[in-house]
Design a protein around this motif. Structure first.
Motif, PDB file in Angstrom:
ATOM      1  N   SER A   1       0.865  -1.179   0.000  1.00  8.47           N
ATOM      2  CA  SER A   1       0.000   0.000   0.000  1.00  8.47           C
ATOM      3  C   SER A   1       0.895   1.220   0.000  1.00  8.47           C
ATOM      4  N   LYS A   2       0.929   1.932  -1.116  1.00  8.70           N
ATOM      5  CA  LYS A   2       1.895   3.017  -1.258  1.00  8.70           C
ATOM      6  C   LYS A   2       1.519   4.250  -0.447  1.00  8.70           C
ATOM      7  N   ARG A   3       0.244   4.646  -0.452  1.00  7.46           N
ATOM      8  CA  ARG A   3      -0.141   5.887   0.221  1.00  7.46           C
ATOM      9  C   ARG A   3      -0.175   5.746   1.739  1.00  7.46           C
ATOM     10  N   LEU A   4      -0.508   4.548   2.219  1.00  2.62           N
ATOM     11  CA  LEU A   4      -0.544   4.311   3.665  1.00  2.62           C
ATOM     12  C   LEU A   4      -0.014   2.895   3.913  1.00  2.62           C
TER      13      LEU A   4
ATOM     14  N   ASP B   1      -7.991   5.534   3.328  1.00  2.00           N
ATOM     15  CA  ASP B   1      -6.999   5.616   2.258  1.00  2.00           C
ATOM     16  C   ASP B   1      -5.759   6.369   2.716  1.00  2.00           C
ATOM     17  N   LEU B   2      -5.986   7.394   3.522  1.00  2.00           N
ATOM     18  CA  LEU B   2      -4.911   8.239   4.015  1.00  2.00           C
ATOM     19  C   LEU B   2      -4.895   8.246   5.549  1.00  2.00           C
TER      20      LEU B   2
END
Length: 231
Positions: free
Chosen positions: A17-20, A213-214
């Protein structure tokens, strides 16, 4: 409700998971994020099997602790470019036959077993092939537009919306990512939950529609759950 229909809940949880990073097992109000969805699925009156599909050992171990059945997803189906259809198809083919797939993404932790049961009941009442959850949009899209390079707003709003109050605008809904239900054979034939016919919306309130998501989404979910957890 029919006792003969079998419902398979699939919870997809990649390790990447790149964003988180590691979001599927980050703590939310005292339990790993994915635990909220597993518990809701297991508490459903209608789901027969709860299955987590993941390429990640830690996610699989956590999911086992919460009582889910497991299927190890091949690395080729866990890349950024991998399709969700292929991952779900692999999970379906890895377990006993079920009439319906109930896709429950772990990033919707406030979706409850009641939401799941109501969506299934709607599907049965409508004799539908698919039901997908939605929620009312926070901001009406009729008051939104793209901007040109010079950021002029000369044509930002349509003429017919210029003098309307917000309460006079039509209600718009968006996908909230919480619940996707589809007849298994229809899903495999179409390659999607979005069928061309006999498909209905299950509206959910905005609180239960929180999507992680964040980091800020975690903070919102923690606040709604009355928790002061931080990471």
């Amino acid at each position: 409700m029919s006792d003969s229909r079998k419902y398979l809940a699939i919870i997809p949880a990649r390790g990447g998971s790149k964003r988180l990073p590691r979001k599927n097992i980050l703590p939310l109000a005292g339990k790993p994020l994915i635990g909220w969805t597993i518990e809701a699925a297991l508490a459903s009156k209608y789901i027969d099997t709860v299955l987590v599909t993941s390429d990640d050992d830690e996610i699989l171990n956590v999911s086992r602790e919460f009582g889910s059945q497991l299927v190890r997803r091949p690395a080729v189906l866990a890349q950024d470019t991998s399709t969700s259809f292929d991952a779900i198809k692999h999970a379906v083919e890895s377990t006993a036959e079920h009439d319906y797939i109930v896709l429950l993404q772990p990033t919707s932790p406030l979706r409850t077993s009641q939401n799941i049961d109501e969506a299934i009941e709607l599907l049965e009442m409508r004799k539908a092939d698919a039901v997908i959850s939605v929620t009312q949009m926070e901001h009406n899209p009729l008051w939104a537009n793209t901007l040109p390079e010079n950021q002029s707003m000369a044509e930002f709003l349509r003429e017919e919306t210029l003098n309307l109050r917000s309460q006079d605008l039509p209600t718009y809904y968006r996908l909230n990512g919480a619940i996707y239900i589809c007849k298994t054979s229809k899903f495999l034939d179409a390659g999607s939950f979005f069928l061309k016919e006999n498909i209905y919306a299950y509206p959910m309130n905005q609180r239960n529609s929180v999507d992680i998501d964040l980091k800020m989404d975690f903070e919102v979910a923690n606040a709604l759950l009355g928790s002061s957890d931080v990471f």
